[in-house]
Design an enzyme around this catalytic site. Structure first.
Site, PDB file in Angstrom:
ATOM      1  N   TYR A 242       9.730  20.822  -9.265  1.00  0.00           N
ATOM      2  CA  TYR A 242       9.987  21.920  -8.379  1.00  0.00           C
ATOM      3  C   TYR A 242      10.996  21.645  -7.476  1.00  0.00           C
TER       4      TYR A 242
ATOM      5  N   GLN B 249       4.891  36.967  -3.273  1.00  0.00           N
ATOM      6  CA  GLN B 249       4.322  37.070  -1.899  1.00  0.00           C
ATOM      7  C   GLN B 249       5.692  37.365  -1.193  1.00  0.00           C
TER       8      GLN B 249
ATOM      9  N   SER C 194      13.693  25.018  -0.016  1.00  0.00           N
ATOM     10  CA  SER C 194      12.098  24.928   0.271  1.00  0.00           C
ATOM     11  C   SER C 194      12.211  23.482   1.115  1.00  0.00           C
TER      12      SER C 194
ATOM     13  N   ILE D 131      10.710  39.786  -6.612  1.00  0.00           N
ATOM     14  CA  ILE D 131      10.237  40.774  -5.806  1.00  0.00           C
ATOM     15  C   ILE D 131       8.815  41.099  -5.887  1.00  0.00           C
ATOM     16  N   THR D 132       8.290  40.784  -7.150  1.00  0.00           N
ATOM     17  CA  THR D 132       6.635  41.118  -7.327  1.00  0.00           C
ATOM     18  C   THR D 132       5.808  39.875  -6.674  1.00  0.00           C
TER      19      THR D 132
ATOM     20  N   ARG E 204       0.938  20.301   6.550  1.00  0.00           N
ATOM     21  CA  ARG E 204       1.787  21.331   6.268  1.00  0.00           C
ATOM     22  C   ARG E 204       2.309  21.983   7.567  1.00  0.00           C
TER      23      ARG E 204
ATOM     24  N   THR F 288      -4.046  27.401   0.923  1.00  0.00           N
ATOM     25  CA  THR F 288      -4.744  28.153   2.027  1.00  0.00           C
ATOM     26  C   THR F 288      -5.352  29.321   1.457  1.00  0.00           C
ATOM     27  N   ARG F 289      -4.725  29.910   0.254  1.00  0.00           N
ATOM     28  CA  ARG F 289      -5.384  31.242  -0.210  1.00  0.00           C
ATOM     29  C   ARG F 289      -6.851  30.658  -1.297  1.00  0.00           C
TER      30      ARG F 289
ATOM     31  N   TYR G 129      10.598  24.131 -17.877  1.00  0.00           N
ATOM     32  CA  TYR G 129      10.676  25.771 -17.787  1.00  0.00           C
ATOM     33  C   TYR G 129      10.931  25.928 -16.244  1.00  0.00           C
TER      34      TYR G 129
ATOM     35  N   GLU H 288       9.874  21.572   0.507  1.00  0.00           N
ATOM     36  CA  GLU H 288       9.630  20.680  -0.526  1.00  0.00           C
ATOM     37  C   GLU H 288      10.726  19.525  -0.857  1.00  0.00           C
TER      38      GLU H 288
ATOM     39  N   GLY I 194      -0.301  33.726  -3.446  1.00  0.00           N
ATOM     40  CA  GLY I 194      -0.886  33.263  -4.790  1.00  0.00           C
ATOM     41  C   GLY I 194      -2.467  32.711  -4.487  1.00  0.00           C
TER      42      GLY I 194
HETATM   43  P1  NAP Z   1       5.596  33.825  -5.736  1.00  0.00           P
HETATM   44  O1  NAP Z   1       4.508  34.379  -4.760  1.00  0.00           O
HETATM   45  O2  NAP Z   1       5.225  32.527  -6.621  1.00  0.00           O
HETATM   46  O3  NAP Z   1       6.770  34.613  -6.499  1.00  0.00           O
HETATM   47  C1  NAP Z   1       7.536  34.003  -7.304  1.00  0.00           C
HETATM   48  C2  NAP Z   1       8.326  35.197  -7.977  1.00  0.00           C
HETATM   49  O4  NAP Z   1       9.143  34.619  -8.914  1.00  0.00           O
HETATM   50  C3  NAP Z   1       7.600  36.240  -8.737  1.00  0.00           C
HETATM   51  O5  NAP Z   1       8.003  37.636  -8.408  1.00  0.00           O
HETATM   52  C4  NAP Z   1       7.537  35.933 -10.182  1.00  0.00           C
HETATM   53  O6  NAP Z   1       7.324  36.971 -10.936  1.00  0.00           O
HETATM   54  C5  NAP Z   1       9.116  35.423 -10.138  1.00  0.00           C
HETATM   55  N1  NAP Z   1       9.666  34.718 -11.428  1.00  0.00           N
HETATM   56  C6  NAP Z   1       8.959  33.525 -11.801  1.00  0.00           C
HETATM   57  N2  NAP Z   1       9.606  33.060 -12.761  1.00  0.00           N
HETATM   58  C7  NAP Z   1      10.619  34.183 -12.963  1.00  0.00           C
HETATM   59  C8  NAP Z   1      11.534  34.021 -14.095  1.00  0.00           C
HETATM   60  N3  NAP Z   1      11.686  33.237 -15.023  1.00  0.00           N
HETATM   61  N4  NAP Z   1      12.297  35.163 -14.085  1.00  0.00           N
HETATM   62  C9  NAP Z   1      11.939  36.165 -12.926  1.00  0.00           C
HETATM   63  N5  NAP Z   1      11.308  36.100 -12.136  1.00  0.00           N
HETATM   64  C10 NAP Z   1      10.623  34.985 -12.249  1.00  0.00           C
HETATM   65  O7  NAP Z   1       6.484  32.847  -4.701  1.00  0.00           O
HETATM   66  P2  NAP Z   1       6.712  32.959  -2.895  1.00  0.00           P
HETATM   67  O8  NAP Z   1       5.632  32.306  -2.208  1.00  0.00           O
HETATM   68  O9  NAP Z   1       7.049  34.388  -2.817  1.00  0.00           O
HETATM   69  O10 NAP Z   1       8.328  32.380  -2.856  1.00  0.00           O
HETATM   70  C11 NAP Z   1       9.294  32.746  -2.979  1.00  0.00           C
HETATM   71  C12 NAP Z   1      10.424  32.105  -3.185  1.00  0.00           C
HETATM   72  O11 NAP Z   1      10.640  30.930  -2.200  1.00  0.00           O
HETATM   73  C13 NAP Z   1      10.155  31.051  -4.354  1.00  0.00           C
HETATM   74  O12 NAP Z   1      11.343  30.742  -4.835  1.00  0.00           O
HETATM   75  C14 NAP Z   1       9.400  29.965  -3.639  1.00  0.00           C
HETATM   76  O13 NAP Z   1      10.002  28.754  -4.625  1.00  0.00           O
HETATM   77  C15 NAP Z   1      10.256  29.879  -2.515  1.00  0.00           C
HETATM   78  N6  NAP Z   1       9.593  29.077  -1.302  1.00  0.00           N
HETATM   79  C16 NAP Z   1       8.435  29.635  -1.168  1.00  0.00           C
HETATM   80  C17 NAP Z   1       7.674  28.845   0.056  1.00  0.00           C
HETATM   81  C18 NAP Z   1       6.405  29.423   0.262  1.00  0.00           C
HETATM   82  O14 NAP Z   1       5.747  28.613   1.251  1.00  0.00           O
HETATM   83  N7  NAP Z   1       5.762  30.500  -0.088  1.00  0.00           N
HETATM   84  C19 NAP Z   1       8.682  28.021   0.948  1.00  0.00           C
HETATM   85  C20 NAP Z   1       9.649  27.774   0.633  1.00  0.00           C
HETATM   86  C21 NAP Z   1      10.248  28.164  -0.566  1.00  0.00           C
HETATM   87  P3  NAP Z   1       5.747  37.221 -11.648  1.00  0.00           P
HETATM   88  O15 NAP Z   1       5.238  38.070 -10.362  1.00  0.00           O
HETATM   89  O16 NAP Z   1       6.134  38.022 -12.941  1.00  0.00           O
HETATM   90  O17 NAP Z   1       5.309  35.829 -11.812  1.00  0.00           O
HETATM   91  N1  GDD Z   2      -2.479  24.189  -4.733  1.00  0.00           N
HETATM   92  C1  GDD Z   2      -3.585  23.337  -4.156  1.00  0.00           C
HETATM   93  N2  GDD Z   2      -4.749  23.278  -4.746  1.00  0.00           N
HETATM   94  N3  GDD Z   2      -3.360  22.388  -3.422  1.00  0.00           N
HETATM   95  C2  GDD Z   2      -4.127  21.550  -2.872  1.00  0.00           C
HETATM   96  C3  GDD Z   2      -5.509  21.599  -3.470  1.00  0.00           C
HETATM   97  C4  GDD Z   2      -5.566  22.565  -4.390  1.00  0.00           C
HETATM   98  O1  GDD Z   2      -6.834  22.732  -4.832  1.00  0.00           O
HETATM   99  N4  GDD Z   2      -6.027  20.647  -2.892  1.00  0.00           N
HETATM  100  C5  GDD Z   2      -5.235  20.001  -1.733  1.00  0.00           C
HETATM  101  N5  GDD Z   2      -4.027  20.336  -1.933  1.00  0.00           N
HETATM  102  C6  GDD Z   2      -2.813  20.061  -1.056  1.00  0.00           C
HETATM  103  C7  GDD Z   2      -1.788  19.836  -2.342  1.00  0.00           C
HETATM  104  O2  GDD Z   2      -1.912  18.589  -2.617  1.00  0.00           O
HETATM  105  C8  GDD Z   2      -0.353  19.956  -1.161  1.00  0.00           C
HETATM  106  O3  GDD Z   2      -0.402  18.688  -0.408  1.00  0.00           O
HETATM  107  C9  GDD Z   2      -0.993  20.786  -0.139  1.00  0.00           C
HETATM  108  O4  GDD Z   2      -2.397  21.211  -0.414  1.00  0.00           O
HETATM  109  C10 GDD Z   2      -0.309  22.171  -0.356  1.00  0.00           C
HETATM  110  O5  GDD Z   2      -0.273  22.679  -1.657  1.00  0.00           O
HETATM  111  P1  GDD Z   2       0.031  24.210  -1.980  1.00  0.00           P
HETATM  112  O6  GDD Z   2      -0.472  25.264  -1.056  1.00  0.00           O
HETATM  113  O7  GDD Z   2       0.208  24.238  -3.374  1.00  0.00           O
HETATM  114  O8  GDD Z   2       1.657  24.283  -1.657  1.00  0.00           O
HETATM  115  P2  GDD Z   2       3.034  23.210  -1.599  1.00  0.00           P
HETATM  116  O9  GDD Z   2       3.147  22.693  -0.215  1.00  0.00           O
HETATM  117  O10 GDD Z   2       2.651  22.307  -2.636  1.00  0.00           O
HETATM  118  O11 GDD Z   2       4.105  24.039  -2.067  1.00  0.00           O
HETATM  119  C11 GDD Z   2       4.271  25.488  -1.414  1.00  0.00           C
HETATM  120  O12 GDD Z   2       5.183  25.166  -0.381  1.00  0.00           O
HETATM  121  C12 GDD Z   2       6.426  24.824  -0.633  1.00  0.00           C
HETATM  122  C13 GDD Z   2       7.186  24.562   0.743  1.00  0.00           C
HETATM  123  O13 GDD Z   2       6.930  23.338   1.262  1.00  0.00           O
HETATM  124  C14 GDD Z   2       5.059  26.426  -2.475  1.00  0.00           C
HETATM  125  O14 GDD Z   2       4.737  27.493  -1.875  1.00  0.00           O
HETATM  126  C15 GDD Z   2       6.376  26.085  -2.807  1.00  0.00           C
HETATM  127  O15 GDD Z   2       6.725  27.081  -3.651  1.00  0.00           O
HETATM  128  C16 GDD Z   2       7.094  26.082  -1.562  1.00  0.00           C
HETATM  129  O16 GDD Z   2       8.378  25.510  -1.753  1.00  0.00           O
END
Ligand code: NAP
Ligand code: GDD
Length: 341
Positions: free
Chosen positions: A152, A11, A128, A8-9, A220, A193-194, A98, A130, A188
């Site tokens: 992952y 994004q 995901s 919940i904490t 992406r 992007t961020r 982990y 991924e 995060g």
């Molecule tokens: P995020 O911002 O990294 O949030 C992850 C959350 O999981 C945080 O609340 C974190 O807590 C918690 N967490 C991590 N390890 C934990 C543990 N051992 N026990 C309890 N809580 C734990 O990720 P998000 O972008 O919101 O994504 C949410 C979910 O969707 C994730 O499972 C991610 O893999 C999946 N997902 C994300 C995307 C995307 O593009 N954003 C796409 C597909 C799937 P802390 O705040 O304490 O670190």
């Molecule tokens: N993080 C990061 N940092 N990525 C970079 C950078 C950098 O400096 N430069 C290039 N990239 C490229 C990565 O190699 C990747 O191909 C792409 O940017 C996106 O990286 P991320 O934003 O870290 O996201 P992700 O696609 O690896 O994973 C995210 O999306 C997944 C869904 O497809 C995460 O949110 C995963 O939790 C989620 O499942």
């Protein structure tokens, strides 16, 4: 209705909590004990001075099964949204054990807790894109075979199949949302992007002059997190549990995201961006492009925010933060402590 949200904490957790509270849910969120505050994304939701708080936070961890079990039997939620994970792909290569413990076994612990309490709880699993990894077809849909390329992604694939297995073996209402990348001003800071919007706005404000990135050619399918949490909820409101791809149907490279962000700020990113091999991954996912036609058809879901709107929304929010940072820095230079203002 009562929902229990892990992660919940994060994004998505923060947008989902907002969404569920607005629908009248009581929301219980799992948080980890941390030596510093980790509830910044949900603090605005936590205490409503006009009524009893409907958001309750409880301590726990995905690596602690007995704690998850007692929480589920105590809370007795109608719905569980399992969003918790070590969600950074690059970091999962540094911490594979982990990442798999929390992201894969954590899901199993939660499913076991759910099964053993014998209540008709609906379960959402944050799967995901991924999992498609080294893609075998484009665009990717619910029938595309998986090919994970990181610890992952392997953890997510394990969780995906456990959710399917608990559905088939025990009749549990478990759904996988196969979400493609989704971003927001609450993303995060180490996701690409961020990292880019934060650096570009700080460059514009004179707070930094370089941005180090890895692979700019990766593509992406980027959507807005606020749109995607609605899809999670919709999946659990159907008559039958199922798995759905959630995506925009458009793919862009990291380079194109740079063009959009720096262009909006009237800057040329070539002057500021440098490549640092530290950000390359041992194995990369080159291209993701989702086909969300099933979600459109069955859930009546579609994304509302375009790629351009998303980039600009993130830049506007980060510009606000950069301006504040500059004010604090300037006060510092004048010798006044910023916290005394
Ligand atoms: P995020 O911002 O990294 O949030 C992850 C959350 O999981 C945080 O609340 C974190 O807590 C918690 N967490 C991590 N390890 C934990 C543990 N051992 N026990 C309890 N809580 C734990 O990720 P998000 O972008 O919101 O994504 C949410 C979910 O969707 C994730 O499972 C991610 O893999 C999946 N997902 C994300 C995307 C995307 O593009 N954003 C796409 C597909 C799937 P802390 O705040 O304490 O670190
Ligand atoms: N993080 C990061 N940092 N990525 C970079 C950078 C950098 O400096 N430069 C290039 N990239 C490229 C990565 O190699 C990747 O191909 C792409 O940017 C996106 O990286 P991320 O934003 O870290 O996201 P992700 O696609 O690896 O994973 C995210 O999306 C997944 C869904 O497809 C995460 O949110 C995963 O939790 C989620 O499942």
């Amino acid at each position: 209705m009562k929902a229990f949200v892990t992660g919940i904490t994060g994004q998505d957790g923060s947008y989902l909590a907002e969404f569920l509270l607005a629908k009248g849910y009581d929301v219980w969120g799992l948080i980890r004990r941390s030596s510093s505050f980790n509830t910044g994304r949900i603090d605005h939701l936590y205490l409503d001075p006009h009524e009893q708080p409907r958001l309750r936070l409880v301590y726990g961890d995905m690596t602690d099964g007995s704690n998850l079990s007692s929480l589920i039997s105590e809370i007795k939620p109608d719905e569980i949204y399992n969003l918790a994970a070590q969600s950074h792909v690059r970091v999962s290569f540094d911490q594979p054990i982990y990442s798999v413990n929390a992201g894969a076994l954590g899901t199993l612990r939660l499913l076991e807790a759910l099964r053993s309490c014998n209540l008709p709880i609906k379960f959402y699993q944050a799967s995901s894109s991924e999992m498609y990894g080294k893609v075998v077809e484009t665009p990717q849909s619910e029938t595309t075979p998986f090919y994970p390329r990181s610890p992952y992604a392997c953890a997510k694939l394990y969780s995906y199949w456990q959710a399917v297995n608990y559905r088939e073996a025990y009749g549990i209402f478990a759904c996988n949302g196969i979400l493609f990348n989704h971003e927001s001003p609450r993303r995060g800071e180490t996701f690409v992007t961020r990292k880019i919007t934060r650096a570009a706005t700080r460059i514009k404000c004179g707070l930094q002059d370089r941005l180090y990135l890895g692979n700019l050619d990766a593509k992406r399918d980027w959507g807005f997190a606020g749109d995607y949490v609605e899809a999670m909820w919709l999946m659990l409101q159907q008559n039958q549990p199922d798995d759905y791809v959630i995506a925009t149907g458009q793919t862009r490279s990291v380079r194109e995201f740079l063009d959009e962000v720096f262009g909006y700020l009237d800057l040329d990113w070539n002057q500021y961006v440098r490549i640092d091999p530290r950000y390359f991954r041992p194995s990369e996912v080159d291209l993701l492009l989702g086909d969300a036609s099933k979600a459109r058809r069955v859930l009546n879901w579609q994304p509302r925010v375009s790629f351009e709107q998303l980039a600009r929304m993130m830049v506007d929010a980060d510009m606000e933060l950069a301006r504040r940072e500059r004010v604090i820095q300037n006060h510092g230079k004048e010798g006044a402590a910023p916290w005394s203002q």
